[in-house]
Design an enzyme around this catalytic site. Structure first.
Site, PDB file in Angstrom:
ATOM      1  N   SER A 198       0.804  -1.222   0.000  1.00 43.14           N
ATOM      2  CA  SER A 198       0.000   0.000   0.000  1.00 43.14           C
ATOM      3  C   SER A 198       0.838   1.273   0.000  1.00 43.14           C
ATOM      4  O   SER A 198       0.556   2.213  -0.742  1.00 43.14           O
ATOM      5  CB  SER A 198      -0.932  -0.011   1.216  1.00 43.14           C
ATOM      6  OG  SER A 198      -1.839   1.066   1.146  1.00 43.14           O
TER       7      SER A 198
ATOM      8  N   ASN B 255       2.376   1.666  -3.375  1.00 37.58           N
ATOM      9  CA  ASN B 255       1.370   1.987  -4.381  1.00 37.58           C
ATOM     10  C   ASN B 255       0.988   3.464  -4.349  1.00 37.58           C
ATOM     11  O   ASN B 255       0.883   4.121  -5.389  1.00 37.58           O
ATOM     12  CB  ASN B 255       0.116   1.136  -4.167  1.00 37.58           C
ATOM     13  CG  ASN B 255       0.360  -0.347  -4.345  1.00 37.58           C
ATOM     14  OD1 ASN B 255       1.345  -0.750  -4.949  1.00 37.58           O
ATOM     15  ND2 ASN B 255      -0.532  -1.154  -3.811  1.00 37.58           N
TER      16      ASN B 255
ATOM     17  N   GLY C  38      -7.969   1.414  -3.945  1.00 38.12           N
ATOM     18  CA  GLY C  38      -8.014   2.326  -2.808  1.00 38.12           C
ATOM     19  C   GLY C  38      -6.744   3.145  -2.658  1.00 38.12           C
ATOM     20  O   GLY C  38      -6.786   4.316  -2.278  1.00 38.12           O
ATOM     21  N   ASP C  39      -5.603   2.533  -2.959  1.00 36.51           N
ATOM     22  CA  ASP C  39      -4.335   3.266  -2.907  1.00 36.51           C
ATOM     23  C   ASP C  39      -4.287   4.336  -3.991  1.00 36.51           C
ATOM     24  O   ASP C  39      -3.810   5.454  -3.754  1.00 36.51           O
ATOM     25  CB  ASP C  39      -3.165   2.298  -3.087  1.00 36.51           C
ATOM     26  CG  ASP C  39      -3.090   1.256  -1.987  1.00 36.51           C
ATOM     27  OD1 ASP C  39      -3.486   1.575  -0.848  1.00 36.51           O
ATOM     28  OD2 ASP C  39      -2.631   0.137  -2.265  1.00 36.51           O
ATOM     29  N   ALA C  40      -4.774   3.996  -5.188  1.00 31.69           N
ATOM     30  CA  ALA C  40      -4.821   4.978  -6.270  1.00 31.69           C
ATOM     31  C   ALA C  40      -5.757   6.127  -5.901  1.00 31.69           C
ATOM     32  O   ALA C  40      -5.456   7.305  -6.160  1.00 31.69           O
ATOM     33  CB  ALA C  40      -5.267   4.311  -7.570  1.00 31.69           C
TER      34      ALA C  40
END
Length: 295
Positions: A42, A45, A240-242
């Site tokens: 995460s 990312n 979600g990280d993006a």
């Protein structure tokens, strides 16, 4: 708006993505349609997403001395992430196995590996004094708390994404120091910031809802919500990280954040991530702009 310097801290992995004809039930079997390997984790990312959106970003975490560790570093360097704070330890780099169904839904298997083989004291004293914002992802809660304390002392803002283990690990002391906290809709109900209480938390609370978009609640009771972006999704890993990278790229460095715009950009980044296999995606600013403007 000033361009901030961000330090992301947390997990740095090597991911093996297995695309299946279906996610198997207990005692079931599935057929592998495709597979690939790439960097993940995460913190890594989000760092990659921010760097490719033009935000100066560094990464603090740990990888091993093995070939996977070298591949992880190379991919981060290519994306423009500053890896000087990244710690190398005599261990195997953490590997996660991502099982992806044809509908894009994901199951994750992993080992501990080199992840969390670092301490807050491994971060050089001058790093946070040159940082505008610290983004913390899932890691040892004591390490996260100490990093947040150091960031606050250095005058940096803090965001936290506790991740899938939000209900298992107590991040309460770190959340008390946060300016922004990210959850997805599955994590939010079991998150550590939801004990019975009369007063709202003192930070901006962002909840992502996958294809249904995302919402923001602020300590003063204000609420924003934006629908998701309609795309053909093949893999929700890392979406979600993006989203977090896109959201932070808008709100950081501003005195009066435009949360509606931040949600729109975050949703566009998350949607772009679902159109590709694997957890890590380079967020092309032009593609993000096109999706955001079309929303």
């Amino acid at each position: 708006m000033t361009v901030p310097t961000v330090l992301c801290a947390g997990h740095v992995n090597w991911d093996v993505t297995l695309c299946l004809d279906r996610l198997p039930a207990p005692d079931g079997e599935a057929r592998i349609l495709d597979q690939q390997s790439a960097g993940g984790g995460s913190a890594a990312n989000v760092a990659t997403g921010l760097a490719t959106l033009g935000v100066e970003t560094a990464l603090f975490g740990s990888v091993g001395t093995d070939e996977n560790g070298h591949l992880v570093r190379r991919a981060l360097d290519d994306a423009g992430v500053d890896c000087v704070p990244l710690v190398t330890v005599d261990a195997d780099t953490t590997v996660k196995y991502l099982l992806v169904g044809t509908d894009g839904e994901v199951m994750v298997l992993g080992n501990d590996g080199a992840n969390e083989s670092y301490a807050a004291t491994d971060l050089a004293d001058g790093t946070l004094s040159a940082t505008d914002h610290l983004h913390l992802t899932n890691q040892d809660p004591a390490t996260a708390r100490r990093l947040a304390e150091r960031a606050v002392d250095a005058g940096a803002t803090v965001s936290v994404d506790p991740g899938r283990r939000a209900g298992e690990r107590d991040f309460t002391p770190t959340l008390a120091l946060a300016d922004v906290v990210f959850y997805n809709e599955r994590e939010a109900p079991r998150a550590a910031d939801r004990p019975p209480r009369d007063d709202p938390p003192g930070y901006i609370r962002v909840v992502t809802r996958g294809a249904d978009g995302a919402a923001v609640d602020t300590p003063d009771g204000s609420h924003w919500s934006r629908d998701g972006v309609d795309v053909d999704s093949v893999d929700t890993t890392g979406a979600g990280d993006a989203f977090a990278a896109g959201f932070l790229s808008v709100v950081l460095g501003t005195e009066d954040p435009e949360y509606d715009r931040a949600l729109t950009v975050g949703n566009a980044c998350g949607a772009l991530a679902t159109r590709e296999r694997g957890a890590r995606v380079r967020l092309d600013p032009d593609a993000v702009r096109r999706l955001s403007d079309a929303d």
